[in-house]
Design a protein around this motif. Structure first.
Motif, PDB file in Angstrom:
ATOM      1  N   THR A 185       0.853  -1.192   0.000  1.00  0.00           N
ATOM      2  CA  THR A 185       0.000   0.000   0.000  1.00  0.00           C
ATOM      3  C   THR A 185       0.884   1.234   0.000  1.00  0.00           C
ATOM      4  N   ARG A 240       5.622  -1.012   8.120  1.00  0.00           N
ATOM      5  CA  ARG A 240       5.027   0.285   7.728  1.00  0.00           C
ATOM      6  C   ARG A 240       6.100   1.368   7.858  1.00  0.00           C
ATOM      7  N   PRO A 294       2.294  -1.098  12.417  1.00  0.00           N
ATOM      8  CA  PRO A 294       1.300  -1.140  11.334  1.00  0.00           C
ATOM      9  C   PRO A 294      -0.001  -0.482  11.769  1.00  0.00           C
ATOM     10  N   ALA A 346       3.480   0.509   3.073  1.00  0.00           N
ATOM     11  CA  ALA A 346       3.171  -0.589   4.000  1.00  0.00           C
ATOM     12  C   ALA A 346       3.079  -1.899   3.216  1.00  0.00           C
ATOM     13  N   GLU A 379       3.562   7.056   2.818  1.00  0.00           N
ATOM     14  CA  GLU A 379       3.520   5.822   3.602  1.00  0.00           C
ATOM     15  C   GLU A 379       3.629   4.621   2.675  1.00  0.00           C
ATOM     16  N   ASP A 406       2.190  -6.397   3.714  1.00  0.00           N
ATOM     17  CA  ASP A 406       1.505  -7.360   4.583  1.00  0.00           C
ATOM     18  C   ASP A 406       2.385  -8.561   4.884  1.00  0.00           C
TER      19      ASP A 406
END
Length: 474
Positions: free
Chosen positions: A371, A460, A452, A397, A395, A399
């Motif tokens: 993201t 993140r 996160p 990020a 930002e 997973d």
């Protein structure tokens, strides 16, 4: 001569120079004071002498004014005996003290109405060759005209009395010497902590790089100087340690692919008939790619350390993020949340490289999704990474497995990698994140790894940069 004096003074130690200048300054002040004091003393003594001479002639003037005899002169008290003459209206000396009998008038000075007395200085003439005298003339009104009474006394010399300049000279010598010695003592005491700092620095240079200089307890300039020196020594020690660690890590990073290529080439040389060129090339190319990546990263770090780069200009952070994604094949899904018009002042190529390295890191460690977000934040406070003109936030990020909290700062060290899934096996070589942080700091911003978002997992990274326009120009 002047240059020689300057060279001799320049060759003195600091305390001797200050003592010399303090002595010269006090000597000059004493000379000025002595000159002024002698002038005042001479003026006061002269006024007193004029009063005494006036009193000498007043007795004769009194008798003359009241019609009494003027020749011989009236009896003068012993403490008032001075050369005295009485001159009639026609300028003839009609009476005089014994030392001036038969001599002409000591002066032609005649007080002009309405004044009754006048003063002058006569040198030589009838009084004494080679000597100057103060003469006071007193005008006396008598029936047959204006008479004049003269009285005189030797003028006061400039030095007033021989013991006075001798006393002033002795005082000047005492004060000059005392000031010089006192200045030398005070400077020596004041510089004693500096000498201790110097000795300690010599020891640190020669034997103990981890040592620190002593800090005086008194909060003087030397106290703050010693504190600054220790601060610089701390930074220098850290820099040297980082340099040693960096050299070791860089050598290791370069040696690993070189060793791999050597093994592959030596195996091929041992069995040249069984070696396929294409197979060997495919085996060597990853190591060459790794060498190229490490060398490229080191060159980028060198340029950032020097502050090299293009001129700053307004840059749309969303456009930079879009350009950093273009022209590459993604193995993971990238979700963009890019607010347009988020302008920062920066170098476009450097900012693209920063975003690209964050995306490279995220792609290596994400399971399925990355993201990428760009937004403004006008409410973020300075202690939270914000800026007075507003904050641009980027930002990135993923997973993946995430970063342990105690290692979120160490990942920004050069050649640092985690021992978990975010490791060498993932294809990184430990310079991407340090380069990204250096680029952020060179633009006046910051780059950190944080928790996160609520309900999310993975790593993140947040980049904060100052907006190029104040809040009023949103």
């Amino acid at each position: 001569m002047r240059r020689g004096l300057r060279d001799r003074v320049g060759g003195m130690s600091l305390q001797n120079r200050l003592a010399f200048f303090a002595g010269v300054a006090v000597c000059l002040l004493c000379l000025v004071f002595s000159f002024l004091f002698l002038n005042v003393a001479h003026h006061a003594a002269t006024l007193k002498l004029i009063d005494e001479v006036t009193a000498d002639g007043e007795l004769a003037a009194y008798y003359l004014e009241h019609g009494e005899r003027v020749d011989p002169l009236p009896t003068i008290p012993p403490d008032l005996i001075r050369p005295v003459q009485v001159v009639d209206p026609r300028g003839r000396v009609v009476a005089a003290s014994s030392d001036l009998r038969g001599k002409p008038a000591m002066s032609r000075l005649v007080p002009q109405p309405p004044r009754r007395t006048a003063t002058t200085v006569v040198c030589g003439h009838v009084l004494a060759p080679g000597r100057c005298d103060i003469v006071v003339a007193q005008r006396v009104r008598r029936g047959d005209g204006e008479w004049t009474v003269y009285a005189a006394a030797p003028a006061v010399p400039f030095y007033v009395h021989p013991w006075l300049p001798a006393l002033l000279l002795a005082g000047m010598v005492v004060f000059t010497g005392g000031a010089a010695l006192g200045a030398r003592y005070l400077v020596s005491r004041s510089l004693a902590p500096v000498a201790a700092v110097q000795r300690r620095l010599d020891d640190i240079r020669n034997t103990d790089p981890s040592g620190r200089v002593p800090v005086p307890e008194a909060r003087s300039e030397i106290h703050f100087l010693a504190g600054s020196v220790n601060h610089c020594l701390n930074r220098l020690e850290r820099a040297l340690e980082e340099q040693r660690r960096f050299s070791t890590d860089a050598s290791h990073e370069l040696r690993t692919p070189i060793a791999a290529m050597r093994v592959q080439i030596e195996d091929a040389l041992m069995a040249p008939d069984d070696t396929d060129v294409a197979t060997l090339s495919n085996a060597v190319l990853p190591s060459l790619d790794r060498l190229e990546a490490v060398a490229s990263g080191l060159l980028v770090l060198s340029g950032l350390d020097r502050g090299a780069g293009e001129q700053l200009q307004p840059v749309d952070l969303a456009e930079v993020a879009s350009m950093a994604q273009g022209g590459r094949s993604w193995t993971k899904t990238v979700v963009d949340n890019l607010a347009p018009g988020v302008l920062v002042s920066g170098q476009p190529s450097r900012l693209r490289e920063l975003v690209a390295r964050l995306l490279d890191n995220a792609e290596r460690h994400a399971d399925t999704t990355i993201t990428l977000t760009v937004r403004r934040d006008y409410e973020r406070l300075a202690q939270d990474g914000g800026f007075a003109s507003g904050t641009a936030v980027l930002e990135v990020a993923d997973d993946g497995d995430g970063i342990p909290p105690d290692q979120r700062e160490s990942i920004f060290e050069r050649f640092a990698r985690l021992d978990s899934a975010r490791s060498r096996d993932a294809g990184g070589f430990g310079l991407g994140l340090p380069i990204a942080r250096l680029i952020a700091e060179s633009h006046g911003g910051s780059l950190t790894a944080q928790e996160p978002a609520p309900g999310a997992r993975g790593a993140r990274f947040l980049l904060y940069l100052p907006l190029s326009s104040p809040p009023g120009q949103r």
